[in-house]
Write an enzyme that holds these catalytic residues in place. Structure first.
Site, PDB file in Angstrom:
ATOM      1  N   LYS A 164     -44.115  87.034 -34.555  1.00  0.00           N
ATOM      2  CA  LYS A 164     -44.200  88.496 -34.474  1.00  0.00           C
ATOM      3  C   LYS A 164     -44.131  89.055 -35.888  1.00  0.00           C
ATOM      4  O   LYS A 164     -43.063  89.185 -36.479  1.00  0.00           O
ATOM      5  CB  LYS A 164     -43.061  89.103 -33.641  1.00  0.00           C
ATOM      6  N   GLU A 373     -28.163  98.569 -50.117  1.00  0.00           N
ATOM      7  CA  GLU A 373     -29.508  98.107 -50.435  1.00  0.00           C
ATOM      8  C   GLU A 373     -30.467  99.297 -50.361  1.00  0.00           C
ATOM      9  O   GLU A 373     -30.544  99.969 -49.339  1.00  0.00           O
ATOM     10  CB  GLU A 373     -29.939  97.017 -49.458  1.00  0.00           C
TER      11      GLU A 373
END
Length: 476
Positions: A164, A373
């Site tokens: 995927k 992040e």
């Protein structure tokens, strides 16, 4: 969808536009799969597993060799598509995104040729065999590279799989599926189902006939996958977020260490989970580091990713653009010193998800820009007063994926590297190696990719006692 060796129509009607981040305009439309498509792909992989898992090593080597050759033959097509779907500068796509992706297939092939699937420990045989059907979930930032890092070793191990890819950068994955078909992959061994995480990713993670999930993505996505996989007790390998440190030791050559550090942090427009986005520097050298860093960033050319002169294109999508702008604003509000860059697009770029390469200095280790992040072209320079404090700052994060250490005294640099809690540490900017295992400590994930360790993630261990009779039992 590519299922059971054929291109097939999805069972649902949902579609999604693929957006060129340099123009904000749609360039393609892809089908979005459903749980029913996942069922069909997993069933095909399950049927194919019996034969593929016991196929000869030589046949798998030949298949991987054909895949490697086809990627290189079609390198320009891959580079053009990656540049269009996620904004990579065409030069970077050609020099890095595609070649390193091909390397993962080559290394999987070479490791397979020499791997000892059967070893002996006295009269105990230790067998390593394919874990089964694997669901592979890959991200948008290194779209081909992350696919080959998983597909190569999974096929080498004898696993069958369902891929995927990210629905945000799916075109290179479709080209890769065509490579697999043209290389002669047996039906059902490799399957591709496009779609979203909540639909296709969740269905793969929870599927009772999937034996392993390997995901590269955000920590949030990794947690959701692990939760969905838990009831079926399948193996989950996770390569997740990071906030990697770059420790500049007091004896480092700043003229070399700082520009290379800026380049590493902002490579791929900062969209790398292991990007060293915290530069930890001696306080007495802070002003010099700022000067050198500013000069290094001023050499970047931000613009049309299809231009040969561009070094940095846009970030890959609107959500990421908004995230970067928000975090730059937070850094300013927190009181960090802006060395260069800042909010908004670069001058003369009014359209596209372009961000200004931004460097903050005098960053406190507990500021948001030092802890979270950002996944964009933003570097935080953090001063320290002692090497012990530098190590403490390096480890002051929930992540532990990558790290860098710079210093002329190699013994001292090694000692600091040994104290940093991360899955990889680079000393003095060594060349990238596809043989070096890659993966995280803490919330950066578990398991390893690349090299022998990457192959072994897709293997089960079986002990057979009495495999070889001892001399005593024969005499008895």
């Amino acid at each position: 969808m590519f299922i059971d060796g054929e291109w097939v129509l999805p069972q649902g009607q949902a579609r999604a536009s693929v957006i060129d981040p340099s123009t904000e305009e749609p360039v393609a439309e892809i089908a979005l799969g459903t749980a029913q498509d996942v069922d069909a792909a997993v069933a095909a992989a399950r049927r194919a597993f019996a034969a593929w898992s016991v196929s000869s090593v030589q046949s798998r080597i030949l298949l991987l060799d054909r895949v490697h050759t086809l990627i290189l033959e079609r390198a320009e097509s891959f580079a053009q598509v990656i540049s269009q779907e996620m904004g990579a500068a065409i030069g970077f796509a050609r020099s890095t995104q595609v070649p390193v992706a091909a390397q993962h297939i080559r290394v999987a092939r070479d490791n397979l040729a020499s791997y000892p699937f059967l070893t002996h420990r006295g009269d105990v045989a230790i067998m390593r065999e394919a874990i089964g059907v694997c669901g592979l979930i890959t991200p948008w930032n290194w779209p081909l590279y992350q696919i080959t890092a998983k597909v190569g070793p999974a096929l080498a191990a004898g696993c069958t799989l369902v891929l995927k890819p990210s629905e945000l950068s799916p075109l290179s994955a479709l080209l890769f599926a065509q490579v697999m078909q043209d290389a002669g992959i047996p039906p059902g061994v490799f399957n591709l189902v496009s779609g979203t995480g909540p639909e296709v990713g969740a269905a793969l993670s929870a599927h009772p006939d999937v034996d392993m999930i390997s995901i590269t993505g955000s920590t949030r996505a990794g947690v959701l996958v692990a939760q969905a996989a838990a009831p079926t007790v399948k193996r989950v390998a996770q390569e997740l977020g990071g906030k990697s440190p770059n420790v500049i030791l007091p004896d480092a050559d700043l003229a070399r260490a700082v520009p290379a550090g800026v380049a590493a942090a902002l490579r791929n427009v900062g969209q790398s989970c292991s990007a060293p986005t915290r530069m930890i520097v001696p306080r007495e050298h802070l002003q010099e580091v700022e000067r050198i860093a500013h000069e290094a960033a001023s050499g970047f050319v931000v613009g049309d990713p299809r231009s040969e002169q561009t070094t940095h294109g846009p970030v890959a999508n609107r959500a990421q653009f908004n995230r970067v702008q928000e975090m730059i604003g937070i850094g300013i509000a927190e009181g960090a010193r802006l060395v260069c860059g800042g909010p908004g697009r670069p001058e003369a770029l009014s359209r596209g998800f372009y961000c200004r390469p931004t460097i903050f200095s005098a960053v406190h280790p507990r500021m948001q820009i030092a802890q979270e992040e950002i996944f964009g072209p933003v570097l935080a320079i953090i001063p320290y007063d002692s090497v012990d404090e530098a190590v403490e700052i390096a480890n002051d994060t929930v992540y532990g994926l990558g790290a860098h250490v710079q210093g002329q005294d190699l013994a001292a640099a090694r000692a600091v590297a040994a104290r940093i809690r991360s899955g990889q540490v680079h000393i003095n900017y060594p060349a990238w190696s596809p043989h070096a295992p890659f993966g995280g400590y803490k919330r950066s994930g578990n398991g390893r990719e690349y090299g022998i360790e990457g192959l072994e993630e897709y293997l089960e261990t079986k002990a057979i006692l009495g495999f070889q009779e001892s001399s005593e039992s024969v005499q008895a």
